[in-house]
Design a protein around this motif. Structure first.
Motif, PDB file in Angstrom:
ATOM      1  N   ARG A   1      -2.186   5.193   9.231  1.00 30.51           N
ATOM      2  CA  ARG A   1      -1.880   5.888   7.999  1.00 30.51           C
ATOM      3  C   ARG A   1      -1.055   7.147   8.242  1.00 30.51           C
ATOM      4  O   ARG A   1      -1.321   7.876   9.172  1.00 30.51           O
ATOM      5  CB  ARG A   1      -3.201   6.372   7.403  1.00 30.51           C
TER       6      ARG A   1
ATOM      7  N   ASP B   1       0.156   4.033   1.592  1.00 29.46           N
ATOM      8  CA  ASP B   1      -0.044   4.909   2.756  1.00 29.46           C
ATOM      9  C   ASP B   1       0.932   4.650   3.896  1.00 29.46           C
ATOM     10  O   ASP B   1       0.762   5.153   5.001  1.00 29.46           O
ATOM     11  CB  ASP B   1      -1.491   4.788   3.256  1.00 29.46           C
TER      12      ASP B   1
ATOM     13  N   ARG C   1      -2.551  -8.829   5.899  1.00 29.73           N
ATOM     14  CA  ARG C   1      -2.607  -7.700   4.991  1.00 29.73           C
ATOM     15  C   ARG C   1      -2.328  -8.184   3.574  1.00 29.73           C
ATOM     16  O   ARG C   1      -1.947  -9.333   3.371  1.00 29.73           O
ATOM     17  CB  ARG C   1      -1.594  -6.639   5.419  1.00 29.73           C
TER      18      ARG C   1
ATOM     19  N   GLN D   1       1.269   2.096   5.659  1.00 30.60           N
ATOM     20  CA  GLN D   1       0.818   1.163   6.696  1.00 30.60           C
ATOM     21  C   GLN D   1       1.559  -0.163   6.533  1.00 30.60           C
ATOM     22  O   GLN D   1       1.550  -0.986   7.438  1.00 30.60           O
ATOM     23  CB  GLN D   1      -0.695   0.935   6.604  1.00 30.60           C
TER      24      GLN D   1
ATOM     25  N   ASP E   1       0.848  -1.199   0.000  1.00 26.58           N
ATOM     26  CA  ASP E   1       0.000   0.000   0.000  1.00 26.58           C
ATOM     27  C   ASP E   1       0.879   1.242   0.000  1.00 26.58           C
ATOM     28  O   ASP E   1       1.992   1.215   0.499  1.00 26.58           O
ATOM     29  CB  ASP E   1      -0.878   0.044   1.259  1.00 26.58           C
TER      30      ASP E   1
HETATM   31 MG    MG Z   1      -4.252   1.800   4.528  1.00 25.17          MG
END
Ligand code: MG
Ligand code: UDP
Length: 307
Positions: free
Chosen positions: A198, A93, A154, A95, A91
């Protein structure tokens, strides 16, 4: 040197792109890599930020969708366009901490694992109700399907080319990636870390979207709900059968006058409710089948720098 493809779906992430790239490049600059950004129909400056980076780094590739198709479609596009021996999904962001990538590569090269996946061990910073329903969802789906989903897993993972090719063979339109990753099998090693909030921007997942996503998962990977309506049907038919005998005998013996409007209405409402519920479940599967048979593309590319 083996080639690494890094796939990064972005939807309205203009603030994250540059910070993400800075953190990522520290980890991978010495490797033979390609970084594929998928702009999932963002309406902000995500695409132009990506293009600016692509001007500076020739290893950056991008595709931009004609509209928002969802992260699942973005992942599929990224996997299709990737050419590396190892492929990382991450991702934008932050994370998913990029400093895990070297470790992932180490493990995959020195062991016989095919997938190095990540899971967060805490749900710190998440609303309590959301965590509760998330846990409930994992319990239900693992019970009623033959999947074995890991709570907190995830999408952040490194896969071998063989695994990626297997995922690409599952080219269905209704994509529930968590299920697909699990369904293909292979040997997975889990790395764990604490939940990271985030850096910028906001999650695009509302509670309602998560509920819909859970239903996708269940409908996509098990037909148990269909069986549940059958079981309801059988139970209620049995009860009805016994009641009919009871009522007829009572009528013959005592010629019972009409009574019990309340109980009649209750039974009608209950049965009506269960019937509608069952038809709803049936409709859900029919909907999925209908969409799937249209054979529509999973995504449409508007712009790209990939030849
Ligand atoms: Mg995220
Ligand atoms: N994302 C996407 N398309 C969407 C929604 C999200 O490509 O329709 C991307 C998003 O830009 C981010 C990743 O998917 O890189 C995860 O999204 P988000 O952070 O909103 O989800 P969460 O981390 O809360 O599960």
């Amino acid at each position: 040197m083996k080639k690494l493809s890094i796939i990064c779906p972005c939807f309205n992430e203009e603030m994250s792109i540059n910070i993400f790239y800075q953190e990522l490049i520290d980890q991978i600059s010495s490797l033979n890599y390609e970084l594929i950004f998928i702009d999932d129909g963002s309406s902000d400056d995500t695409l132009s930020n990506i293009k600016n980076l692509a001007d500076l780094d020739e290893n950056i590739k991008f595709v931009s969708f004609s509209r928002n198709f969802g992260k699942e479609s973005a992942i599929y596009a990224g996997l299709e366009l990737s050419s590396g021996d190892y492929v990382v999904l991450i991702d934008v962001d932050l994370q998913d901490p990029p400093n895990y990538i070297p470790e992932m590569i180490n493990i995959i090269e020195s062991t016989d694992y095919d997938i190095i996946a990540t899971r967060r061990v805490s749900r710190k910073g998440e609303p309590v109700i959301r965590s509760f329903f998330a846990r409930l969802f994992y319990k239900i789906i693992n019970k009623v399907s033959n999947l074995d989903l890991v709570d907190g897993a995830r999408d952040y993972r490194l896969m071998t080319r063989q695994v990626v090719d297997s995922i690409l063979e599952l080219n269905e339109y209704n994509r529930f990636s968590k299920g697909l990753f699990n369904w293909i099998g292979f040997k997975t090693k889990w790395l764990e870390y604490e939940n990271i909030e985030r850096k910028t921007g906001e999650t695009s997942w509302s509670f309602w979207l998560l509920v819909k996503y859970s239903i996708e998962g269940i409908v996509g990977f098990t037909t148990v709900p269909l069986q549940i309506s059958t079981v309801f049907g059988i139970i209620f038919s049995l009860i009805a059968f016994i009641l009919i005998i009871f009522i007829v005998i009572r009528k013959l013996l005592y010629s019972d006058p009409v009574a019990g409007w309340t109980s009649t209405i209750c039974v009608i409402l209950l049965l009506g409710g269960i019937q509608l519920f069952s038809i709803g479940i049936l409709g859900k599967y029919l909907e999925k089948t209908y969409i799937e048979t249209k054979n529509r593309p999973i995504y449409i590319i508007k712009e790209t720098n990939i030849e």
